[in-house]
Scaffold this active site. Structure first.
Site, PDB file in Angstrom:
ATOM      1  N   GLY A 279       0.809  -1.192   0.106  1.00 26.68           N
ATOM      2  CA  GLY A 279      -0.040  -0.070   0.235  1.00 26.68           C
ATOM      3  C   GLY A 279       0.872   1.200   0.080  1.00 26.68           C
TER       4      GLY A 279
ATOM      5  CB  VAL B 224      -0.817  -2.605  -4.898  1.00 21.83           C
ATOM      6  CG1 VAL B 224      -0.417  -3.224  -5.950  1.00 21.83           C
ATOM      7  CG2 VAL B 224      -0.503  -1.126  -4.998  1.00 21.83           C
TER       8      VAL B 224
ATOM      9  CE  LYS C 239      -1.101   2.471  -7.082  1.00 24.46           C
ATOM     10  NZ  LYS C 239      -0.588   2.399  -5.678  1.00 24.46           N
TER      11      LYS C 239
ATOM     12  CG  ASP D 181       4.784   9.628  -3.008  1.00 27.46           C
ATOM     13  OD1 ASP D 181       5.497   9.921  -2.177  1.00 27.46           O
ATOM     14  OD2 ASP D 181       3.932   8.915  -2.901  1.00 27.46           O
TER      15      ASP D 181
END
Length: 830
Positions: A517, A523, A541, A642
């Protein structure tokens, strides 16, 4: 003595014959034709020339043979890159032959001893050569060269690369000879089972500009590369991120042409004009035993002119891509099944062509009528006529025998002749008005016929209810099997699939196997039917924290945009699901080696094998290339937001694949609040995230620098080390340590201890310097991802960076919860 001499002569003769055969293994001469199963192979074993057949499963002409060039090693199955007789196959390869003729031409003679194909070298060029002085040689570039020797040097009479079919190989030229007027043009196959020239072709602008066009039927250009600006073509920004290629455009008095080469000769790559009208750059991945898509144009299949033919609708989110309009069927079902939609669809019933307005008003069943086709964008370039309303517009079209459709919005628009480029609408506002399609009245259901059909169906349903129950199980199985086949075909072709929630739930066994995750959701592992009946592993996902203002249509449009982004270092999006209950799912390729954090920091048995330095460096370069493509290769810059080891996945060959790109837009910019609350992620945030200033692509550069330091050290950037004395455990912030050691030239001490010093010190120093430049406080002092890639590849030199001030502040702040809490736990337990 005589017998000894005879033996010696025999041995010598055998050796001579052997050497001659060996020397001519890549050559076709007057005395060594290619026939039957005999082939010639290039010196390095890269390419092979001979007779071959198209895969019988995709061809209706299984007994037809072609002479061509295909990859000899590595690539399987047989992948032809050039075909001599693509429109004229031979029936028997045993009695057909590819040979050097008496006039010096390379010719193909069929089983009836008829000339099928020839190089057609002019008699002037071949004068004096004769068959004895001319040979054809296959080179390791995939080029078949016809040449002869004279007293001075070797003369090239003809070469296959000057006459390409559908494939463009590295080193070949694609352009125009201004002296002879001859152009090199790539032309697609007719369909997947017939290599005859199709309707789509790629070539340089005949008007003399530097841009290239994809053309339909040699008349309608529908995609342009844009002009060459010295580095790239203006319409292909993706070229900036493809550092495995060297591009060159040449234009002078003799001609204009474009060519490309590979920085690593071991890489196998080709550009192909597909039967669907797209051009694709493909690279062979030996580890996966398949071709990997590098880029494609146009991005959307439905943007290809007449891709579905006449009276057919193109729908990117469905499988099959093309479907006939109501009242029509495929004009050539066999070609249609093989992907050739050029013949389009034909009417089930021919038009009666009413000639009076009275018939138009009454709609007599023996005349023509109109059927509303909802959700389809009208074709371009309509004809406009005067009409006071929809009724007048309908009458005008019905009285015109060439009118096949109309729509009435602000005015009356009519379309004559074949209806091309129909697309399924993705927005409610797409198109203008409702499209009414002209059909024979027999194909348009009326109210009375609907009532009759309903009564008949009711009676039939009562009689067949028992049989339907008996057949229900079989039908469900058939539907599921057909849907599975459609999914398999779509996945194999690389199309983005709109899955149903029930299908994804079944594929993941009700989301039972969780892979992990992250910031955007959990996921799960699943299996979908793949090509040849084998299941294909996928990662599903479940998106969480989506923007509250995002509707279903906007979500689908955003996902389709992400789905068009293809790069060897980006995880491939295969499909999506937007469930009725609000579930939002994304289906990706499954990466068998998991995420980078597990390979670097994992405690499981799977992580026991330490990544070598070579593997780490290639992972770093691959991840950098993926980010560069997002920043510069896409039409709009995509900031990942990210970047961390958890979002860098590894395939079976440890090739880095950046994941979760493009999701920042789906979740919304306020998702940074989520990032700061997830353990470990805050260590990768650039200072501007915390200060609140606008975030640019340089934020990804900062995060990549942090990840690069972790790749070097094999440990998290912030960790605790046992201390001695009253101080107990102490905090150690690795980026600060790294910056100081780089400044002092002591990078060897930064390497992961588990590698025992086994690393390329030049690469190690380069990686550490690049990482420290990436984590500079000011955006202006950080490099771009393009400079990062160039530095890691050794293209540009990297100076020693200064120590960022923020790293000192971060390490000196003992109250910083990211590592101080962890250290206090270590102290209390000791």
């Amino acid at each position: 003595m005589a017998s000894t001499v005879q033996v010696q002569l025999l041995v010598t003769a055998i050796l001579c014959v052997s050497r001659r055969c060996l020397a001519s293994s890549d050559t076709i001469s007057a005395s060594s034709a290619v026939s039957g199963g005999r082939t010639v192979v290039s010196r390095g074993g890269s390419f092979e020339v001979g007779f071959f057949r198209i895969n019988a499963s995709s061809s209706r002409n299984g007994s037809c043979y072609y002479v061509g060039i295909w990859y000899k090693k590595a690539v399987s199955p047989c992948t032809p890159v050039w075909i001599a007789n693509r429109a004229a196959p031979v029936a028997d390869r045993a009695t057909s032959r590819l040979a050097i003729a008496a006039d010096g031409n390379l010719v193909l003679i069929n089983e009836a001893d008829e000339l099928v194909w020839s190089t057609n070298v002019s008699s002037t060029a071949a004068a004096g050569a004769g068959s004895n002085g001319t040979v054809a040689v296959i080179l390791d570039t995939g080029n078949l060269v016809l040449r002869r020797k004279n007293d001075v040097d070797e003369v090239v009479l003809w070469q296959s690369m000057d006459h390409p079919t559908d494939t463009w190989l590295p080193g070949a030229r694609l352009g125009l000879n201004k002296v002879t007027g001859e152009a090199q043009v790539l032309t697609a196959w007719k369909n997947s089972g017939d290599p005859a020239p199709g309707v789509f072709s790629l070539g340089i602008d005949p008007a003399g500009t530097s841009q290239y066009f994809i053309v339909w039927n040699r008349t309608v250009p529908y995609w342009a590369s844009g002009e060459w600006n010295g580095d790239i073509f203006a319409g292909i920004p993706e070229m900036t991120s493809h550092y495995m290629y060297n591009f060159e455009f040449v234009s002078d008095a003799n001609g204009s042409y474009f060519t490309y080469s590979l920085q690593d000769p071991a890489i196998i790559s080709r550009l192909v004009v597909g039967v669907s009208g797209q051009i694709t750059q493909l690279t062979w991945a030996p580890s996966a035993d398949e071709w990997i898509l590098i880029w494609t144009e146009p991005h959307r299949l439905c943007d290809v002119h007449a891709v579905c033919g006449a009276f057919a609708v193109c729908d990117e989110k469905s499988e099959p891509l093309c479907s006939c309009l109501a009242g029509f069927r495929a004009a050539s079902p066999g070609d249609w099944d093989l992907g050739d939609h050029t013949k389009g669809c034909r009417r089930n019933t021919q038009l009666q062509c009413a000639s009076t307005s009275t018939a138009a008003v009454t709609g007599d069943k023996d005349d023509d009528d109109f059927l509303l086709i909802p959700g389809v964008s009208p074709p371009k370039n309509p004809s406009f006529v005067r009409a006071s309303g929809d009724r007048d517009c309908r009458s005008a079209c019905l009285m015109d025998c060439s009118c096949n459709a109309y729509t009435y919005g602000d005015r009356c628009a009519m379309w004559h002749g074949d209806l091309l480029n129909l697309q399924r609408q993705t927005d409610e506002d797409a198109g203008a008005g409702n499209l009414y399609l002209r059909l024979s009245a027999m194909d348009v259901p009326s109210k009375s016929s609907k009532k009759t059909i309903a009564l008949a169906c009711a009676g039939a349903a009562a009689a067949l209810v028992v049989a339907l129950f008996a057949m229900a199980f079989v039908l469900v199985r058939m539907v599921r099997r057909r849907r599975s086949m459609r999914f398999a075909q779509a996945l194999e072709r690389g199309n983005l699939v709109a899955f149903r929630y029930s299908d994804v739930r079944r594929a993941t066994k009700n989301f039972s196997e969780k892979l992990g995750g992250g910031s955007f959701g959990s996921v799960y592992k699943g299996k979908l039917p793949g090509a040849g009946g084998a299941d294909a592993a996928v990662a599903v996902k479940k998106l969480e924290g989506l923007r509250s203002d995002m509707g279903d249509k906007q979500f689908r449009n955003e996902v389709r945009t992400i789905g068009t982004i293809h790069h060897v270092n980006l995880v491939r999006l295969r499909g999506f699901c937007s469930g009725r209950g609000g579930e939002r799912l994304l289906v990706y390729d499954y990466m068998p080696n998991g995420s980078l954090d597990k390979a670097l920091f994992g405690k499981s048995a799977a992580a026991a094998a330490v990544l070598s330095w070579g593997a780490r460096y290639q992972i770093a370069v691959g991840a950098a290339r993926g980010l560069l493509y997002l920043h510069l290769g896409c039409r709009d810059c995509i900031i990942h937001c990210d970047i961390k080891p958890e979002n860098i996945l590894l395939d079976g060959a440890l090739v880095a694949k950046v994941a979760d790109f493009g999701l920042a837009k789906l979740v919304g910019r306020d998702f940074s609040r989520v990032l700061t609350t997830v353990r470990g992620t805050i260590g990768y945030l650039a200072p501007e995230w915390i200060s609140g200033v606008p975030v640019t692509a340089k934020a990804d550069v900062y995060s990549f620098g942090m990840v690069l330091l972790e790749i070097v050290s094999g440990r998290r950037n912030a960790r605790c080390s046992p201390g001695s004395g009253a101080g107990g455990a102490r905090s150690e912030y690795f980026p600060l340590v790294a910056a100081r050691k780089v400044l002092d030239g002591e990078v060897a001490g930064l390497l992961d201890e588990r590698l025992d010093g086994e690393a390329d010190m030049v690469e190690l120093d380069r990686a550490c310097r690049v990482a420290c430049w990436c984590v500079q406080d000011e955006e202006a002092n950080r490099p771009t991802m393009e400079q990062v890639v160039q530095a890691l590849e050794g293209v540009i030199a990297v100076d020693v960076p200064p120590v960022p001030v923020s790293l000192k502040v971060f390490a000196d702040d003992a109250s910083y919860s990211y590592f101080s809490d962890e250290c206090s736990q270590l102290k209390s337990s000791s």
